[in-house]
Design an enzyme around this catalytic site. Structure first.
Site, PDB file in Angstrom:
ATOM      1  N   GLY A   1       0.930  -1.375   0.031  1.00  0.00           N
ATOM      2  CA  GLY A   1       0.005  -0.068   0.055  1.00  0.00           C
ATOM      3  C   GLY A   1       0.875   1.303   0.027  1.00  0.00           C
ATOM      4  O   GLY A   1       1.991   1.136  -0.363  1.00  0.00           O
ATOM      5  N   CYS A   2       0.309   2.269   0.504  1.00  0.00           N
ATOM      6  CA  CYS A   2       1.117   3.529   0.511  1.00  0.00           C
ATOM      7  C   CYS A   2       2.471   3.290   1.192  1.00  0.00           C
ATOM      8  O   CYS A   2       2.566   2.835   2.470  1.00  0.00           O
ATOM      9  CB  CYS A   2       0.502   4.548   1.356  1.00  0.00           C
ATOM     10  N   PHE A   3       3.513   3.933   0.703  1.00  0.00           N
ATOM     11  CA  PHE A   3       4.973   3.486   1.174  1.00  0.00           C
ATOM     12  C   PHE A   3       5.333   4.272   2.292  1.00  0.00           C
ATOM     13  O   PHE A   3       6.284   3.893   2.976  1.00  0.00           O
ATOM     14  CB  PHE A   3       5.832   3.577   0.242  1.00  0.00           C
TER      15      PHE A   3
END
Length: 161
Positions: free
Chosen positions: A9-11
């Protein structure tokens, strides 16, 4: 020093989370396993480059083993979701484990097999050798350190040492 790359997902949250683990020496966020050179965030967000938002880890295997890092990874993703985590949707938000050392593949596959026992649905996490990795823009690096109230699908309680 060993290396492994996790997409989850969002890093921003993936990086903040792994920075809490003893033995993780360095992290950076970027774009893994795509099909263009030097992608920008905007290009990756356009869903045409094939890149996953990912976190590149360097770790001391005398302090933390790959098996432990994989166990930590499975705690913060839903590996049965295709191309999304939390509120983030798109192929850049897929889950993935990208390895540099071919000897790591067996440990990764064993970990996935063990994790599959926790799910009725099939784990769809991409597992492959690292083809390429490009650093994300500077403003993305250590983002949640600079913006503690920034969005993250990982519970904030897991982002503290």
């Amino acid at each position: 020093m060993k290396k492994i790359i996790f997409a989850g997902g969002c890093f921003w949250g993936v990086e903040a989370y792994f920075n809490t683990i003893d033995g993780v020496l360095a992290t950076k966020v970027g774009y893994a396993n795509g099909n263009t050179e030097n992608p920008t965030y905007e290009e990756v967000s356009g869903h045409e480059t094939g890149y996953a938002e990912a976190c590149y880890l360097e770790y001391d295997e005398n302090k933390v083993q790959l098996k432990q890092l994989l166990s930590a990874y499975w705690k913060v993703v839903d590996p049965t979701l295709q191309d999304r985590q939390g509120h983030d949707v798109g192929n850049q938000y897929r889950t993935g484990i990208y390895y540099v050392d071919d000897k790591d593949l067996e440990v990764i596959l064993e970990s996935k097999e063990e994790e599959q026992k926790n799910y009725k649905n099939t784990i769809v996490t991409e597992i492959s050798t690292l083809k390429n990795f490009y650093d994300a823009e500077v403003y993305h690096q250590k983002y949640l350190d600079k913006n503690p109230n920034g969005y993250c699908h990982i519970p904030k309680s897991l982002l503290k040492k």
